[in-house]
Design an enzyme around this catalytic site. Structure first.
Site, PDB file in Angstrom:
ATOM      1  N   GLY A 136      -2.825  -2.064  -7.851  1.00 17.74           N
ATOM      2  CA  GLY A 136      -3.785  -2.816  -7.036  1.00 17.74           C
ATOM      3  C   GLY A 136      -5.242  -2.422  -7.247  1.00 17.74           C
TER       4      GLY A 136
ATOM      5  N   HIS B 292       0.849  -1.183   0.000  1.00 19.55           N
ATOM      6  CA  HIS B 292       0.000   0.000   0.000  1.00 19.55           C
ATOM      7  C   HIS B 292       0.890   1.240   0.000  1.00 19.55           C
ATOM      8  CE1 HIS B 292      -3.535  -2.443   1.777  1.00 19.55           C
ATOM      9  NE2 HIS B 292      -3.641  -2.351   0.465  1.00 19.55           N
TER      10      HIS B 292
ATOM     11  N   ASP C 158     -10.776  -6.703  -2.783  1.00 25.33           N
ATOM     12  CA  ASP C 158      -9.721  -7.382  -3.541  1.00 25.33           C
ATOM     13  C   ASP C 158      -8.589  -7.826  -2.624  1.00 25.33           C
ATOM     14  OD1 ASP C 158     -11.200  -6.799  -5.809  1.00 25.33           O
ATOM     15  OD2 ASP C 158      -9.995  -5.055  -6.338  1.00 25.33           O
TER      16      ASP C 158
ATOM     17  N   ARG D 189      -7.323 -14.365   1.353  1.00 24.55           N
ATOM     18  CA  ARG D 189      -8.081 -15.618   1.443  1.00 24.55           C
ATOM     19  C   ARG D 189      -7.490 -16.675   0.502  1.00 24.55           C
ATOM     20  NH1 ARG D 189     -12.678 -13.601   1.015  1.00 24.55           N
ATOM     21  NH2 ARG D 189     -12.875 -13.682  -1.242  1.00 24.55           N
TER      22      ARG D 189
ATOM     23  N   HIS E 221     -10.137  -0.621  -2.549  1.00 23.33           N
ATOM     24  CA  HIS E 221     -10.219  -1.967  -3.127  1.00 23.33           C
ATOM     25  C   HIS E 221     -10.067  -3.046  -2.057  1.00 23.33           C
ATOM     26  CE1 HIS E 221      -5.972  -1.010  -2.934  1.00 23.33           C
ATOM     27  NE2 HIS E 221      -5.655  -2.259  -3.202  1.00 23.33           N
TER      28      HIS E 221
ATOM     29  N   ASP F  38      -4.101  -6.730  -7.775  1.00 23.43           N
ATOM     30  CA  ASP F  38      -4.274  -7.733  -6.715  1.00 23.43           C
ATOM     31  C   ASP F  38      -4.980  -8.967  -7.273  1.00 23.43           C
ATOM     32  OD1 ASP F  38      -3.189  -5.865  -4.972  1.00 23.43           O
ATOM     33  OD2 ASP F  38      -5.136  -5.228  -4.186  1.00 23.43           O
TER      34      ASP F  38
ATOM     35  N   ASP G  52      -1.256  -1.508   4.801  1.00 25.61           N
ATOM     36  CA  ASP G  52      -1.433  -0.383   5.721  1.00 25.61           C
ATOM     37  C   ASP G  52      -2.748  -0.611   6.456  1.00 25.61           C
ATOM     38  OD1 ASP G  52      -1.777   1.963   7.081  1.00 25.61           O
ATOM     39  OD2 ASP G  52      -1.858   3.240   5.303  1.00 25.61           O
TER      40      ASP G  52
END
Length: 131
Positions: A55, A8, A90, A96, A87, A60, A80
């Site tokens: 991203g 980030h 995402d 996950r 997003h 991402d 961060d």
């Protein structure tokens, strides 16, 4: 090994400094990164990095697709946690996917240090067996 590098905005400096500190380790692997993060790493380290979109524009998700195809071995994602990200869904999906496919994921400097030491020693060679 294929390594994804994501950060980030407020963590980009930290990730670049981390890559510089362990440049010899990262140089031995194939690097992928989201847009601006990849540009910064290339400019400041001279390492070869395959760049995806930024991203928020799908980078991402592009990395997530490689994870789902078992084509990404490690992810360094300096997040961060104190700034809302537009997003965020995402980001959550990427994390996950790392859990679903047992891809080592570092979201902070402490975990990154442990994973990079494992890379240096060859402790993550089990990822090659999974492919």
């Amino acid at each position: 090994m294929n390594i994804a590098l994501i950060a980030h905005d407020k963590k980009k400096d930290d990730l670049v400094q981390f890559i510089i500190a362990y440049k010899s380790v990262f140089a031995a692997h194939t690097l992928f990164a989201t847009g601006t993060t990849g540009s910064r790493i290339i400019e400041e380290t001279g390492l070869s990095v395959h760049r995806f979109q930024s991203g928020p524009f799908g980078g991402d998700q592009e990395i997530g697709a490689l994870i789902a195809k078992n084509k990404m071995d490690v992810v360094f994602f300096f997040r961060d946690p104190l700034t809302a990200q537009p997003h965020e869904p995402d980001v959550s999906a990427l994390i996950r996917l790392c859990d679903v496919y047992s891809v080592p994921l570092a979201t902070n400097m402490g975990t990154a240090e442990i994973i990079v030491m494992g890379l240096k020693r060859g402790d993550l060679s089990w990822r090659k067996v999974k492919q």
